[in-house]
Design a protein around this motif. Sequence first.
Motif, mmCIF file in Angstrom:
data_model
loop_
_atom_site.group_PDB
_atom_site.id
_atom_site.type_symbol
_atom_site.label_atom_id
_atom_site.label_comp_id
_atom_site.label_asym_id
_atom_site.label_seq_id
_atom_site.Cartn_x
_atom_site.Cartn_y
_atom_site.Cartn_z
ATOM 1 N N ARG A 14 0.826 -1.203 0.000
ATOM 2 C CA ARG A 14 0.000 0.000 0.000
ATOM 3 C C ARG A 14 0.864 1.259 0.000
ATOM 4 O O ARG A 14 0.544 2.258 -0.643
ATOM 5 C CB ARG A 14 -0.908 -0.029 1.228
ATOM 6 N N LYS A 15 1.960 1.187 0.740
ATOM 7 C CA LYS A 15 2.878 2.331 0.803
ATOM 8 C C LYS A 15 3.442 2.623 -0.593
ATOM 9 O O LYS A 15 3.507 3.772 -1.028
ATOM 10 C CB LYS A 15 4.011 2.016 1.783
ATOM 11 N N ASN A 16 3.830 1.553 -1.297
ATOM 12 C CA ASN A 16 4.306 1.729 -2.675
ATOM 13 C C ASN A 16 3.206 2.335 -3.549
ATOM 14 O O ASN A 16 3.450 3.269 -4.329
ATOM 15 C CB ASN A 16 4.750 0.387 -3.281
ATOM 16 N N LEU A 17 1.985 1.812 -3.420
ATOM 17 C CA LEU A 17 0.893 2.217 -4.308
ATOM 18 C C LEU A 17 0.436 3.649 -4.049
ATOM 19 O O LEU A 17 -0.084 4.313 -4.941
ATOM 20 C CB LEU A 17 -0.277 1.237 -4.166
ATOM 21 N N CYS A 18 0.638 4.127 -2.823
ATOM 22 C CA CYS A 18 0.282 5.514 -2.517
ATOM 23 C C CYS A 18 1.440 6.473 -2.833
ATOM 24 O O CYS A 18 1.273 7.690 -2.783
ATOM 25 C CB CYS A 18 -0.096 5.654 -1.038
ATOM 26 N N GLY A 19 2.618 5.918 -3.135
ATOM 27 C CA GLY A 19 3.816 6.741 -3.347
ATOM 28 C C GLY A 19 4.012 7.155 -4.795
ATOM 29 O O GLY A 19 3.134 6.940 -5.641
ATOM 30 N N PRO A 20 5.178 7.712 -5.122
ATOM 31 C CA PRO A 20 5.413 8.271 -6.458
ATOM 32 C C PRO A 20 5.753 7.236 -7.540
ATOM 33 O O PRO A 20 5.768 7.558 -8.715
ATOM 34 C CB PRO A 20 6.607 9.215 -6.241
ATOM 35 N N HIS A 21 6.027 5.955 -7.151
ATOM 36 C CA HIS A 21 6.389 4.938 -8.162
ATOM 37 C C HIS A 21 5.525 3.692 -8.023
ATOM 38 O O HIS A 21 6.027 2.594 -7.764
ATOM 39 C CB HIS A 21 7.869 4.561 -8.034
ATOM 40 N N PRO A 22 4.211 3.834 -8.193
ATOM 41 C CA PRO A 22 3.334 2.682 -7.964
ATOM 42 C C PRO A 22 3.556 1.575 -8.997
ATOM 43 O O PRO A 22 3.768 1.853 -10.172
ATOM 44 C CB PRO A 22 1.930 3.283 -8.098
ATOM 45 N N SER A 23 3.505 0.327 -8.526
ATOM 46 C CA SER A 23 3.714 -0.825 -9.408
ATOM 47 C C SER A 23 2.383 -1.524 -9.668
ATOM 48 O O SER A 23 1.662 -1.873 -8.735
ATOM 49 C CB SER A 23 4.691 -1.799 -8.733
ATOM 50 N N LEU A 24 2.075 -1.744 -10.949
ATOM 51 C CA LEU A 24 0.805 -2.406 -11.300
ATOM 52 C C LEU A 24 0.798 -3.851 -10.830
ATOM 53 O O LEU A 24 -0.252 -4.399 -10.478
ATOM 54 C CB LEU A 24 0.562 -2.351 -12.816
ATOM 55 N N ARG A 25 1.976 -4.492 -10.815
ATOM 56 C CA ARG A 25 2.044 -5.883 -10.360
ATOM 57 C C ARG A 25 1.657 -5.959 -8.873
ATOM 58 O O ARG A 25 0.892 -6.824 -8.457
ATOM 59 C CB ARG A 25 3.455 -6.433 -10.588
ATOM 60 N N LEU A 26 2.189 -5.018 -8.096
ATOM 61 C CA LEU A 26 1.837 -4.978 -6.666
ATOM 62 C C LEU A 26 0.353 -4.655 -6.485
ATOM 63 O O LEU A 26 -0.286 -5.155 -5.568
ATOM 64 C CB LEU A 26 2.675 -3.931 -5.926
ATOM 65 N N PHE A 27 -0.151 -3.815 -7.372
ATOM 66 C CA PHE A 27 -1.562 -3.423 -7.294
ATOM 67 C C PHE A 27 -2.460 -4.659 -7.436
ATOM 68 O O PHE A 27 -3.407 -4.864 -6.677
ATOM 69 C CB PHE A 27 -1.860 -2.391 -8.382
ATOM 70 N N ARG A 28 -2.111 -5.523 -8.413
ATOM 71 C CA ARG A 28 -2.908 -6.746 -8.619
ATOM 72 C C ARG A 28 -2.825 -7.665 -7.406
ATOM 73 O O ARG A 28 -3.820 -8.240 -6.955
ATOM 74 C CB ARG A 28 -2.423 -7.482 -9.876
ATOM 75 N N LEU A 29 -1.610 -7.786 -6.872
ATOM 76 C CA LEU A 29 -1.399 -8.617 -5.684
ATOM 77 C C LEU A 29 -2.186 -8.084 -4.498
ATOM 78 O O LEU A 29 -2.824 -8.829 -3.752
ATOM 79 C CB LEU A 29 0.089 -8.575 -5.322
ATOM 80 N N TYR A 30 -2.124 -6.771 -4.333
ATOM 81 C CA TYR A 30 -2.809 -6.120 -3.216
ATOM 82 C C TYR A 30 -4.321 -6.383 -3.297
ATOM 83 O O TYR A 30 -4.962 -6.709 -2.306
ATOM 84 C CB TYR A 30 -2.539 -4.602 -3.228
ATOM 85 N N LYS A 31 -4.870 -6.252 -4.516
ATOM 86 C CA LYS A 31 -6.321 -6.390 -4.667
ATOM 87 C C LYS A 31 -6.807 -7.790 -4.292
ATOM 88 O O LYS A 31 -7.765 -7.940 -3.545
ATOM 89 C CB LYS A 31 -6.752 -6.049 -6.106
#
Length: 293
Positions: free
Chosen positions: A269-286
């Motif tokens: 979540r910290k990555n996704l709210c920051g300046p370099h969000p990763s789509l791969r992490l986004f999918r994992l997070y969801k």
Amino acid sequence: ASNDGLSILIPNYNNVCVDQVKDLQRLAQGLGIDYEIIVADDDSPDKASIEANQVINEWPHCRYIVKETNTGSAATRNFLGEKSRYGQLLFIDADVCIPDELFLKRYLEESREGVVNGGISICDDDSLRSCLRYIYEKDAEPLHTAEKRQENRYQEFRSTNFMIDRESFRKCRFDERFTKSGYEDVLFGKHLKQKGIAVAHIDNPVVMRTFETNPDYMAKMDRNLRTLHQFRDELRGYSRLLTLDNGIHIPAVKWIIRGWHRLFGPLERKNLCGPHPSLRLFRLYKIGYYLSL
């Protein structure tokens, strides 16, 4: 209600949509059709935007209505349908731009019974590379051409930009249990199929140019996932995430994903709210967030 003519209906929440209405009014005027434009504000907390939008009431064929209570976009769309008077209803979200001079003409050429879904395109703007919503939408854009949408036309229905005839809308309305935005249009697509209402996807997209901040988008995503979980039985077959969930037949796999989310969800979540969000992490997070509900 008159069968000829076009009612352009815009649900609004916290947006100033003066330019959008001005564009639509100019196009409708140019086509010489009977038309009306109604904006329904869902009791926006941002009173400055309500103030700015009041000017819409001064223009011919245009109305700006502020609802007294916030009921969500599903109820607001139904409310707009009730207030409208013409045979074709064109619903457009308030936070998008009209692409060109032919936008309304393309819809009217397709005017028929059922639903015509115009789609969405995402502006090209490299300055938005650190915006999660922008990179997510941009990445998904090739999957949403009219041709691709037509393949699963009911699953791919989106309420951002579509036209429906009055009779079909009378038969099939938005489900007002959805008080927060998210997935109410997916269920509407399923209901269209159940009621045998035709859906055609055409290439007539509105343009997205404004995107929420990463923390706001993540808060919205969490809310959407909770909505998906709440209505999961009704949305089966209409959500990729549910299909993925149903496809995991080994309980241990879900257990591992939940454990991962418990450990690493806050970091993702910290990555996704920051300046370099990763789509791969986004999918994992969801998937992790959803399975942890």
